[in-house]
Design an enzyme around this catalytic site. Structure first.
Site, PDB file in Angstrom:
ATOM      1  N   ARG A   1       7.831   2.011   0.866  1.00  0.00           N
ATOM      2  CA  ARG A   1       7.543   0.636   0.447  1.00  0.00           C
ATOM      3  C   ARG A   1       8.510   0.114  -0.600  1.00  0.00           C
ATOM      4  NH1 ARG A   1       1.638   1.396  -1.297  1.00  0.00           N
ATOM      5  NH2 ARG A   1       2.349   3.570  -1.373  1.00  0.00           N
TER       6      ARG A   1
ATOM      7  N   MET B   1       5.016   1.402  10.085  1.00  0.00           N
ATOM      8  CA  MET B   1       4.498   0.563  11.157  1.00  0.00           C
ATOM      9  C   MET B   1       4.539  -0.910  10.764  1.00  0.00           C
ATOM     10  SD  MET B   1       3.799   2.504  13.694  1.00  0.00           S
ATOM     11  CE  MET B   1       2.799   1.442  14.735  1.00  0.00           C
TER      12      MET B   1
ATOM     13  N   CYS C   1       0.330  10.075   9.833  1.00  0.00           N
ATOM     14  CA  CYS C   1      -0.337   8.774   9.846  1.00  0.00           C
ATOM     15  C   CYS C   1      -1.850   8.948   9.945  1.00  0.00           C
ATOM     16  CB  CYS C   1       0.173   7.933  11.019  1.00  0.00           C
ATOM     17  SG  CYS C   1      -0.567   6.279  11.073  1.00  0.00           S
TER      18      CYS C   1
ATOM     19  N   PRO D   1       9.801   5.732   8.124  1.00  0.00           N
ATOM     20  CA  PRO D   1       9.233   4.952   9.229  1.00  0.00           C
ATOM     21  C   PRO D   1       7.958   4.276   8.766  1.00  0.00           C
ATOM     22  CG  PRO D   1       8.830   7.310   9.540  1.00  0.00           C
ATOM     23  CD  PRO D   1       9.713   7.180   8.343  1.00  0.00           C
TER      24      PRO D   1
END
Length: 329
Positions: A227, A12, A93, A10
């Site tokens: 990424r 953002m 996070c 996940p």
């Protein structure tokens, strides 16, 4: 390796519904995740916008943020009703906004609250409820903080945990720096699996490609790629064959064609082309003509009324640039 797990992390602003639909054209087996959505937003916000997704994306997991067990349980139940295959709690996070809301990585400091939250969600839904965490925050000793958190959650009924194998520094480092600066400690995550063998352990953080993925799978149950999968999505086209022994590779051109009906359907709903094609920019990374592909998509998709003709032009420019490069070689 058929019992292993592979997922796209996940992220953002990146793993929205359009990104997930695109990634699904490249791999059937990867578990995909939403961006983190706060429990409060789900309870009080625009649920169709926050939670709506196309069935083509499945299997897909909903990642929640929050620290109120009752609110998280309600949000988890709503997520299950929307059709999500898994509910995941974000305890990793490091952003300031997340800290001020008392969720994300700062919850590494409150393992019992996390365990209570996990227990409440597990009691509320029938789909799996999983945890994503760091190995620690700030001055915590990771060998203590990771095991303390995981053991508390396991006692609450958690069976699967995804570990970003680096600390989060809540003071002094930006969220971007927190993805790179604190050192990775893969051996600690391997040790977690060795010493808690009944737990399903998924490793995350700094993993660059499928060669590294396969190496990690010698030690843990699953790998979560972030990424690397986003910036070079073409590697996802090898996942089903290399990790699960299923079918052949999906080449980028085939993925583009598979994504086309989704693009057409969303364009007809008034969704902008740029919001969808932005996830495709890295598809031909490392191949001749990749720069032309990115240029046409970037400049053409933002124009008013942009449609599938931009995609066709990008493919044409890609082919022409590749021909020129090969002819000059």
């Amino acid at each position: 390796m058929n019992g292993k797990i592979f997922s796209v992390a996940p992220m953002m602003d990146w793993t929205d519904r359009h990104c997930r639909a695109f990634h699904r054209t490249l791999t059937r087996r990867a578990l995909l995740y939403t961006e983190m959505v706060t429990a409060q937003a789900i309870l009080h916000g625009d649920r169709p916008r926050l939670l709506g997704f196309d069935p083509v994306e499945q299997p897909v997991a909903l990642q929640l943020g929050g620290s109120d067990p009752a609110m998280l349980a309600k949000a988890a139940r709503i997520g299950e009703d929307y059709g999500y295959d898994e509910i995941n709690l974000n305890v990793g996070c490091p952003s300031d906004r997340v800290q001020s809301g008392r969720f994300g990585a700062c919850l590494m400091l409150e393992p019992q609250l996390v365990a209570e939250s996990m227990a409440a969600m597990i009691a509320a839904v029938s789909v799996p409820v999983t945890l994503k965490c760091r190995i620690g925050v700030d001055d915590q000793d990771p060998e203590t903080s990771l095991f303390t958190l995981v053991d508390a959650c396991a006692a609450a009924g958690v069976t699967t945990v995804a570990v970003h194998a680096r600390k989060a520094w809540l003071q002094g480092l930006s969220p971007k720096e927190n993805r790179d600066v604190p050192p990775l400690d893969y051996p600690l995550v391997y040790r977690l699996k060795r010493e808690r063998p009944t737990l399903t352990v998924i490793i995350n953080g700094g993993i660059a490609d499928l060669d590294q993925t396969e190496a990690h799978l010698e030690h843990v149950d699953g790998v979560m790629l972030g990424r690397a999968a986003y910036h070079d999505p073409g590697l996802l086209g090898e996942v089903d064959r290399r990790l699960f022994g299923e079918g052949g590779d999906v080449d980028p051109a085939t993925a583009v064609e598979a994504y086309r009906p989704y693009l057409a359907a969303r364009l007809a709903e008034g969704i902008s082309l740029a919001s969808m094609t932005r996830h495709m920019l890295g598809l031909f990374a490392g191949q001749p003509g990749a720069r032309a592909w990115r240029r046409v998509l970037t400049t053409g998709s933002v124009k008013a009324g942009a449609g599938l003709e931009v995609l066709d032009l990008a493919l044409d420019q890609l082919a022409q640039a590749a021909t020129r490069i090969e002819a000059a070689a």
